[in-house]
Design a protein around this motif. Structure first.
Motif, short mmCIF file in Angstrom:
data_model
loop_
_atom_site.label_atom_id
_atom_site.label_comp_id
_atom_site.label_asym_id
_atom_site.label_seq_id
_atom_site.Cartn_x
_atom_site.Cartn_y
_atom_site.Cartn_z
N VAL A 96 1.37 11.77 9.57
CA VAL A 96 1.01 12.79 10.56
C VAL A 96 -0.19 12.30 11.34
O VAL A 96 -0.90 11.39 10.92
CB VAL A 96 0.65 14.15 9.91
N GLU A 97 -0.42 12.93 12.47
CA GLU A 97 -1.64 12.64 13.23
C GLU A 97 -2.45 13.91 13.29
O GLU A 97 -2.02 14.92 13.85
CB GLU A 97 -1.33 12.14 14.64
N VAL A 98 -3.62 13.88 12.66
CA VAL A 98 -4.55 14.98 12.74
C VAL A 98 -5.55 14.57 13.82
O VAL A 98 -6.27 13.58 13.67
CB VAL A 98 -5.25 15.24 11.39
N VAL A 99 -5.56 15.30 14.91
CA VAL A 99 -6.40 14.95 16.05
C VAL A 99 -7.88 15.10 15.67
O VAL A 99 -8.28 16.10 15.08
CB VAL A 99 -6.06 15.84 17.27
N VAL B 130 0.87 -1.18 0.00
CA VAL B 130 0.00 0.00 0.00
C VAL B 130 0.90 1.22 0.00
O VAL B 130 1.85 1.31 0.79
CB VAL B 130 -0.92 0.02 1.24
N ALA B 131 0.60 2.17 -0.90
CA ALA B 131 1.35 3.42 -0.98
C ALA B 131 0.37 4.59 -0.90
O ALA B 131 -0.61 4.61 -1.64
CB ALA B 131 2.14 3.49 -2.28
N VAL B 132 0.61 5.53 0.00
CA VAL B 132 -0.25 6.69 0.14
C VAL B 132 0.58 7.96 0.22
O VAL B 132 1.73 7.92 0.66
CB VAL B 132 -1.18 6.60 1.38
N ILE B 133 -0.01 9.05 -0.19
CA ILE B 133 0.69 10.33 -0.06
C ILE B 133 0.75 10.73 1.41
O ILE B 133 1.81 11.01 1.94
CB ILE B 133 0.01 11.43 -0.91
N VAL B 134 -0.41 10.75 2.08
CA VAL B 134 -0.45 11.15 3.49
C VAL B 134 -1.10 10.06 4.34
O VAL B 134 -2.22 9.64 4.06
CB VAL B 134 -1.21 12.49 3.69
N ASP B 135 -0.39 9.63 5.36
CA ASP B 135 -0.91 8.70 6.36
C ASP B 135 -1.33 9.53 7.57
O ASP B 135 -0.48 9.95 8.36
CB ASP B 135 0.15 7.67 6.74
N ARG B 136 -2.62 9.82 7.69
CA ARG B 136 -3.12 10.63 8.80
C ARG B 136 -3.22 9.85 10.10
O ARG B 136 -3.53 10.42 11.13
CB ARG B 136 -4.50 11.20 8.46
N SER B 137 -2.98 8.54 10.06
CA SER B 137 -3.03 7.74 11.29
C SER B 137 -1.71 7.79 12.05
O SER B 137 -1.60 7.21 13.12
CB SER B 137 -3.38 6.29 10.97
N ASN B 138 -0.72 8.45 11.47
CA ASN B 138 0.61 8.55 12.07
C ASN B 138 1.21 7.17 12.32
O ASN B 138 1.80 6.90 13.35
CB ASN B 138 0.58 9.38 13.36
#
Length: 192
Positions: free
Chosen positions: A164-167, A141-149
């Motif tokens: 990153v982690e977006v709360v 799996v390849a993604v630009i942004v992993d928001r799950s950190n």
């Protein structure tokens, strides 16, 4: 590998990171939102970022790339171009992710799933199921942004250009709702 600083620079320049009061696809609220589709308006940046991700999969004998509609279509297309392989996309039909348009995946093919952003991983998992239903192997799996950190796991190699982690808050716990004066806005592409 593309540096974190370079990724942030690109995301700021393309206004991908939004700040405000947002309603996420999950139903939760957040002060930040990553609108990755805005990044894909700029082919030069898409090529730079996805090219960097593609390098991480160059030696994995990928036969094909698939992305979920809509967010993963351009990502998967560029990834396939970088890897020199075929590309298809999955889309929802009556609420279920499926292959349409006479797309098919050969049995035994090693398939890379590409997406713009992962928060809960739901769309990626649905596309992985489509690949497996075709008798093929999910090779990564390849993604630009992993928001799950880095919290989401798919049981296959998982690479992101930025983690990153977006709360996010349940509506009842949202500090922005408690302050009053603003209503959560849904900038995403899927309806809840």
């Amino acid at each position: 590998m593309l540096s974190r600083e370079r990724m942030i620079e690109i995301l700021e320049e393309t206004e991908v990171l939004l700040r405000g009061h947002f309603l996420l696809t999950s139903g939760k609220h957040s002060k930040e939102y990553m609108q990755c589709a805005k990044l894909l308006q700029y082919p030069n940046y898409a090529k730079e970022i996805i090219g960097d991700l593609a390098k991480r999969f160059k030696d994995r004998d990928i036969d094909m790339v698939i992305g979920p509609a809509v967010g993963g279509i351009i990502v998967a297309y560029e990834m396939a171009g970088q890897l020199g392989v075929k590309n298809v996309f999955a889309e929802r039909e009556q609420g279920k992710m499926t292959l349409r348009r006479n797309f098919s995946i050969p049995k035994g093919a090693k398939v890379l799933v590409a997406e713009d952003v992962v928060t809960t991983g739901g769309s990626v998992r649905e596309v992985m199921d489509v690949v497996r239903e075709q008798g093929a192997e999910v090779a990564g799996v390849a993604v630009i942004v992993d928001r799950s950190n880095g919290k989401e796991e798919f049981g296959v190699p998982f690479e992101s250009a930025l983690s990153v982690e977006v709360v996010a808050y349940e509506e009842k716990d949202c500090p922005l709702c408690k302050e009053g004066g603003s209503k959560a806005y849904k900038p995403g592409s899927r309806n809840i």
